[in-house]
Design an enzyme around this catalytic site. Sequence first.
Site, mmCIF file in Angstrom:
data_model
loop_
_atom_site.group_PDB
_atom_site.id
_atom_site.type_symbol
_atom_site.label_atom_id
_atom_site.label_comp_id
_atom_site.label_asym_id
_atom_site.label_seq_id
_atom_site.Cartn_x
_atom_site.Cartn_y
_atom_site.Cartn_z
ATOM 1 C CE LYS A 83 -4.270 0.748 2.543
ATOM 2 N NZ LYS A 83 -4.826 0.825 3.906
HETATM 3 C C1 E4P Z 1 -8.353 1.596 4.226
HETATM 4 O O1 E4P Z 1 -7.567 0.772 3.823
HETATM 5 C C2 E4P Z 1 -8.151 2.376 5.444
HETATM 6 O O2 E4P Z 1 -7.409 1.583 6.328
HETATM 7 C C3 E4P Z 1 -9.419 2.701 6.167
HETATM 8 O O3 E4P Z 1 -10.568 2.318 5.464
HETATM 9 C C4 E4P Z 1 -9.471 4.071 6.741
HETATM 10 O O4 E4P Z 1 -10.678 4.232 7.432
HETATM 11 P P1 E4P Z 1 -10.921 5.336 8.550
HETATM 12 O O5 E4P Z 1 -11.261 6.613 7.858
HETATM 13 O O6 E4P Z 1 -12.077 4.818 9.337
HETATM 14 O O7 E4P Z 1 -9.655 5.433 9.364
#
Ligand code: E4P
Length: 217
Positions: A83
Site C-alpha cells: 500500500k
Molecule cells: C483503508 O484501507 C483504510 O485503512 C481505512 O478504510 C481508513 O478508514 P478510517 O477513515 O475509518 O480510518
Amino acid sequence: MKFFIDTADIDEIRDLAATGLVDGVTTNPSLIAKTGRNFLDVVEEICGVVDGPVSAECVATDHETMLKEGRKLAEIADNVAVKVPLTPDGLRTCKALSDAGTMGTVTLCFSSVQAVLAAKAGATFISPFVGRLEDIGEDGMQLIADICDIYANYDFGTEVLVASVRGPRHVALAAQLGADVATLPPNVLRQMFKHTLTDKGLDAFLADWAKTGQTIL
Ligand code: E4P
C-alpha cells in the site's frame, strides 16, 4: 463484490474469516499501531489466515525508500498488496512494483482524477475514503460513482476498493454502484447480518418448532 476486513487485529480476522465471507484484509499504520505488535509479524500472521490480498502500507515518503519497504513487505507472502499513498512518489513506487508483478493498493484517494492517476500507475486497488470525505461535508459515495463511471470507459484493470466505510449503508450503496471491493471495519460486517425481523422471525419459528417435540438429528 468482495469484502475485505479493515483491521490488523488477528483475533478479529480469524473470527470473521470463519464466516467464509472475507476476501482480503486492509491494514494501515494506525491500525498496526493499535495492535502494539511488530508490523512484519502481524502482516505475516494475517497472510497465513486469509488467502486473498492483504494490504500492508509503506511508511517512507520518498520513492527510493518506499520501494525498498515495498519489496520487503512483498517478500512476506504472495498475497501481500503493497500500500502506498496517493503522492507522486507513492505512484512511482506503485508503478515500479506493479511492473515487477507485485500487487499494489493506492490509499488516501479523495478525487476521481487521483483515481485515474493510480490506475495509470498500475494499481491493483484504488482506495477512495468515503467516510473521511463525509466527515468534511463532502459526498463520499458520489466519488465512488464517479470513479466507477470513469473506469468503465477504459481497460485499466484497477479495482475500486471502497474504504473508510462507516456502516452497512455505505456497503449497500457501494454494491449498487458496482464497486469491486469494500473494506469493512469488523463491526460493520457484523452489523450487516442484523435485522430485527430476522431475529423476531427466528424466535417465532423456533418457538413453534419446540411445540412439535421433534428433533432433526
Ligand atoms: C483503508 O484501507 C483504510 O485503512 C481505512 O478504510 C481508513 O478508514 P478510517 O477513515 O475509518 O480510518
